[in-house]
Design a protein around this motif. Structure first.
Motif, short mmCIF file in Angstrom:
data_model
loop_
_atom_site.label_atom_id
_atom_site.label_comp_id
_atom_site.label_asym_id
_atom_site.label_seq_id
_atom_site.Cartn_x
_atom_site.Cartn_y
_atom_site.Cartn_z
N LEU A 212 17.49 28.84 57.12
CA LEU A 212 18.89 28.97 56.66
C LEU A 212 19.15 27.98 55.53
O LEU A 212 19.87 28.30 54.57
CB LEU A 212 19.86 28.73 57.83
CG LEU A 212 19.83 29.78 58.95
CD1 LEU A 212 20.70 29.35 60.12
CD2 LEU A 212 20.29 31.13 58.43
N GLY A 213 18.55 26.81 55.63
CA GLY A 213 18.70 25.81 54.58
C GLY A 213 18.09 26.29 53.26
O GLY A 213 18.53 25.88 52.18
N GLY B 119 18.43 29.21 52.10
CA GLY B 119 19.25 30.27 51.51
C GLY B 119 19.23 31.59 52.28
O GLY B 119 19.86 32.56 51.85
N LYS C 1 20.09 34.30 55.42
CA LYS C 1 21.32 34.58 56.16
C LYS C 1 20.99 34.88 57.62
O LYS C 1 20.02 35.55 57.91
CB LYS C 1 22.02 35.79 55.53
CG LYS C 1 23.39 36.04 56.09
CD LYS C 1 24.27 36.78 55.11
CE LYS C 1 25.68 36.97 55.64
NZ LYS C 1 26.39 35.71 55.89
N PRO D 2 22.17 40.54 51.70
CA PRO D 2 21.36 39.33 51.76
C PRO D 2 19.90 39.64 51.42
O PRO D 2 19.41 40.73 51.71
CB PRO D 2 21.49 38.88 53.22
CG PRO D 2 21.96 40.08 53.97
CD PRO D 2 22.72 40.93 53.01
N GLY E 111 23.10 21.74 61.21
CA GLY E 111 22.62 21.85 59.84
C GLY E 111 21.37 21.01 59.67
O GLY E 111 20.87 20.44 60.65
N THR F 141 36.50 32.94 56.62
CA THR F 141 36.18 31.62 56.07
C THR F 141 36.31 30.56 57.16
O THR F 141 37.33 30.48 57.84
CB THR F 141 37.16 31.28 54.92
OG1 THR F 141 37.15 32.36 53.99
CG2 THR F 141 36.75 30.02 54.20
N ASN G 5 29.18 24.90 56.36
CA ASN G 5 28.62 24.68 55.03
C ASN G 5 27.44 25.60 54.80
O ASN G 5 26.89 26.17 55.74
CB ASN G 5 28.14 23.22 54.90
CG ASN G 5 29.29 22.26 54.85
OD1 ASN G 5 30.33 22.56 54.26
ND2 ASN G 5 29.14 21.10 55.48
N GLU G 6 27.06 25.71 53.56
CA GLU G 6 25.85 26.46 53.20
C GLU G 6 24.68 25.97 54.07
O GLU G 6 24.47 24.76 54.20
CB GLU G 6 25.57 26.15 51.72
CG GLU G 6 24.72 27.13 51.01
CD GLU G 6 25.51 28.35 50.51
OE1 GLU G 6 24.87 29.15 49.87
OE2 GLU G 6 26.74 28.49 50.74
N GLY G 7 23.96 26.90 54.68
CA GLY G 7 22.78 26.50 55.45
C GLY G 7 23.07 26.01 56.86
O GLY G 7 22.16 25.75 57.63
N GLU G 8 24.36 25.89 57.18
CA GLU G 8 24.72 25.40 58.51
C GLU G 8 24.97 26.58 59.45
O GLU G 8 25.35 27.65 59.00
CB GLU G 8 26.01 24.58 58.38
CG GLU G 8 26.19 23.50 59.40
CD GLU G 8 27.44 22.66 59.10
OE1 GLU G 8 27.50 21.53 59.57
OE2 GLU G 8 28.37 23.15 58.41
#
Ligand SMILES: Cc1cc2nc3c(=O)[nH]c(=O)nc-3n(C[C@H](O)[C@H](O)[C@H](O)COP(=O)(O)OP(=O)(O)OC[C@H]3O[C@@H](n4cnc5c(N)ncnc54)[C@H](O)[C@@H]3O)c2cc1C
Ligand code: FES
Ligand code: FES
Lengths: 154, 282
Positions: free
Chosen positions: B21-22, B24, B26, B45, B137, B155, B159-162
């Motif tokens: 996931l870190g 990028g 999904k 994705p 994360g 939303t 965070n991204e990758g979390e």
């Protein structure tokens, strides 16, 4: 990606693209066309199959997610030419007209009875919320599930 | 209906998943929201990480006065778990109200929470229960409250990758009820109200009301809660409190219900949820 599945007691193995939906795998790779494609948008339940004991909509799952799983489709219910109790009850109680929804209805009905040996009308209707029928008006289907549960309990 | 091509990995450990996931990729959990979106190409994705084979994410257990539920526990697992049914009945009742049995067999708590659909059912209960959500994360775990977690439609604070690792709900002894107005085709909540009430000496000592479907994000109706606390919880008290639930809210409007109608439904269903919860409170 190579996947291995047991469908209706038989082993299947194919190389598939990850984006292949399970319903298309069943119909096109495994040549089991009993499960139907109605809406392809997760709403009608015509594609319902049993995956490791759980009723699922096979149009909303990738074949690769089912790698290693045991699947039962409508073709796997009858045994040696003898109909499964739910199939028998749909026949006796006129639980179908055109038959398009029937494979999915029967798989969802089997789930209801597997989890609850004496379902009430309300519980049957709750258990069939994911399956649409454009012909019967549902009452005969509810009657069929009740009859199948009663017969299974004997 | 074919989604765009993608790579697929099905790790068996949480660490592997977090690494992917870190990078990028999904997450794919039950697929009950993501796959329909991919089929419509609302999401495309390039790499999916299937969380379905990670055993350490799939559990429901009790620990020091709270229930800890792993991200991949299905809606069916939550609705049918004896532990959840007896120790946090509001969550079991809410899970049983989601979609249909096929959706509940596949869909997961973590997926529903991360997706944050404005009409999803769980957020109402999680707000009313003051649940905590544990996120994982690359840097490890952090815990946020449900009130902080849900930010807006689709939303969250992720965070991204979390990812969502688990949800923590209290062992709950209040009287509870979840009442929803299902959208007739999908079953999603046009409005859904989760209520919890505690009583002592004939007075309402604590009221919690979680609302979903009304606005872009779920919320706790604190004005209505305060109006009810300290009263006898009579029909008139409930009506007065329920009238405050939609006040000042920026209600959603779509082909299924106008903003005014949604607000009206919120008031009526808050009344129903509170009456039912009051009836079950000791
Ligand atoms: C016919 C139908 C009816 C439905 N009716 C309802 C209803 O009445 N009420 C309701 O609330 N919902 C309903 N749903 C949605 C359902 O509850 C989904 O299961 C849920 O929204 C998503 O969970 P999932 O496990 O299927 O996640 P997925 O679809 O696999 O994923 C959803 C999103 O969350 C992300 N994600 C998944 N797991 C994690 C994780 N652990 N950490 C971080 N990100 C993650 C994915 O990347 C994706 O963006 C319905 C769905 C269908 C198909
Ligand atoms: S074809 Fe799968 S739900 Fe309609
Ligand atoms: S029998 Fe025709 S759709 Fe059900």
């Amino acid at each position: 990606m190579k996947i291995h599945l047991t469908i209706n007691g038989k082993n299947y193995s194919h190389d598939v693209e990850p984006r292949l939906l399970l319903i298309h795998y069943l119909r096109e790779n495994a040549a089991l066309t009993g499960s139907h494609v109605g809406c392809e948008t997760s709403l009608c339940g015509a594609c319902t199959i049993e995956l490791d004991g759980k009723a699922v909509k096979s149009c909303t799952m990738f074949a690769v997610q089912a790698d290693g799983a045991k699947i039962t489709t409508i073709e796997g219910l009858a045994n040696d030419g003898k109909l499964h109790g739910v199939q028998e009850a749909f026949w006796n109680e006129h639980g179908l007209q055109c038959g398009f929804c029937t494979p999915g209805m029967i798989m969802a009905s089997k789930q209801i009875i597997d989890r609850n040996h004496a379902p009430s009308d309300a519980e049957i209707r709750h258990g069939l919320e994911g399956n649409l029928c454009r012909c019967t008006g549902y009452q005969h289907i509810v009657n069929a599930v009740k009859a199948a549960a009663a017969a299974a309990g004997k | 209906m074919f989604p765009q091509t993608f790579d697929y990995t099905a790790p068996t450990t949480l660490d592997e998943a977090v690494k992917l996931l870190g990078g990028g990729a999904k997450a794919l959990a039950g697929g009950m929201s993501l796959i329909p979106m991919m089929k419509l190409r609302l999401a495309s994705p390039e790499h999916l990480v299937d969380l379905g084979r990670i055993k350490e994410l799939n559990y429901i257990r009790e620990e020091s006065g709270a229930l800890h539920i792993g991200a991949t526990a299905t809606h069916y697992a939550v609705e049918s778990s004896p532990l959840v049914r007896t120790k946090c009945p509001l969550l079991a009742e809410t899970a049983a109200a989601i979609g249909d049995v096929q959706v509940r067999n596949m869909g997961t708590l973590g997926g529903a929470v991360a997706h944050a659909d404005p009409s999803a059912d769980y957020p109402a209960a999680l707000q009313a229960l003051e649940a905590k959500i544990v996120l994982r994360g690359a840097g490890g775990d952090r815990t946020v409250s449900a009130a902080e977690f849900f930010v807006d439609a689709f939303t969250t604070v992720l965070n991204e990758g979390e990812m969502v690792r688990e949800v923590i709900v209290p062992v709950d002894t209040s009287g509870v009820s979840y009442q929803k107005v299902p959208q007739p085709a999908s079953g999603f909540a046009m409005v859904g109200i989760a209520a919890r009430v505690k009583k002592a000496g004939g007075k309402v000592t604590e009221a919690r009301i979680g609302v979903t479907g009304l606005t872009n994000s779920s919320f706790r109706a604190t004005a209505a809660e305060k109006a009810l606390e300290g009263t006898n919880g009579s029909a008139a008290d409930i009506q007065k409190a329920a009238a405050l639930v939609a006040q000042g809210s920026d209600a959603n409007s779509d082909i299924h219900a106008s903003a005014d109608y949604r607000k009206h439904l919120a008031v009526v269903y808050t009344g129903r949820a509170l009456i039912a919860a009051m009836g079950r409170a000791q």
